[in-house]
Design an enzyme around this catalytic site. Sequence first.
Site, PDB file in Angstrom:
ATOM      1  N   ASP A  27     -24.596 -28.754  10.181  1.00 14.52           N
ATOM      2  CA  ASP A  27     -25.069 -30.119  10.312  1.00 14.52           C
ATOM      3  C   ASP A  27     -23.973 -30.859  11.086  1.00 14.52           C
ATOM      4  O   ASP A  27     -22.853 -30.353  11.216  1.00 14.52           O
ATOM      5  CB  ASP A  27     -25.264 -30.712   8.908  1.00 14.52           C
ATOM      6  CG  ASP A  27     -25.585 -32.191   8.932  1.00 14.52           C
ATOM      7  OD1 ASP A  27     -26.385 -32.625   9.777  1.00 14.52           O
ATOM      8  OD2 ASP A  27     -25.010 -32.937   8.107  1.00 14.52           O
ATOM      9  N   ASP A  29     -23.429 -34.917  11.016  1.00 13.75           N
ATOM     10  CA  ASP A  29     -22.896 -36.074  10.305  1.00 13.75           C
ATOM     11  C   ASP A  29     -22.354 -35.691   8.929  1.00 13.75           C
ATOM     12  O   ASP A  29     -23.056 -35.102   8.104  1.00 13.75           O
ATOM     13  CB  ASP A  29     -23.984 -37.136  10.142  1.00 13.75           C
ATOM     14  CG  ASP A  29     -24.495 -37.668  11.482  1.00 13.75           C
ATOM     15  OD1 ASP A  29     -23.850 -37.415  12.515  1.00 13.75           O
ATOM     16  OD2 ASP A  29     -25.547 -38.331  11.483  1.00 13.75           O
TER      17      ASP A  29
END
Length: 173
Positions: A27, A29
Site C-alpha cells: 500500500d 499511504d
Amino acid sequence: MGDERVKAEALQILGLFQVLPRLVVFDLDYTLWPFYCECRSKRDSPSLFRHARGIMYALKEKGVDMAIASRSPTPDIAKVFIDKLELQSMFVAQEIFSSWTHKTEHFQKIQRKTGIPYKSMLFFDDEDRNIKTVSKMGVTSVLVENGVNLDMFKLGLSNFASNFAASSRKQDE
C-alpha cells in the site's frame, strides 16, 4: 539507518528463508510513506518511511517483484510522488484507484497483469479491513502500524513461509 544499511539488513533477513514470495505488494499511504496523498499537493516533496527504500532495494536485488495496491482517491498525486521518489522502475504493477472493494479489485488486476498466484504474494498495508479481505484471497498479508520496517518485513516473510508450507502440504495430501 541509511538505505544501504537497511538494504544489507533486509538482505540478511531474506537469506533466512528458503521460500520467498514471487511478488511483494505495498500500500502507499501510511505503509510506504507517512501521509495521505489526498492531503498533499503535487508540488510537495514526499518522503518514505525510514526502512522502505532499503527493503525495496533488497527485494529488487533478490529478484522479487513488487507492486502497489492503493485505494488513494488522488492517483495523480500518488504517481507524481512515485516519480519524485524515483520508484517508478521498482514496480511491475501499480493499481492506484479509489475503490470500496477493500483491494480485491486491485489484486485481481495485479494477478491478471503478473500471472502470479495469490498464494505467492506478500502484502503490507496499514488498514485492517484490507488485510482481512486480501488474506481471504490467499495472499499472506501483514498489518503495519508505523509503515513498513525491518521487523514487519521479517514477520511478513516468516508468515509467508508458514502459509506457503501449509498450502504445499494441502496439495500433497
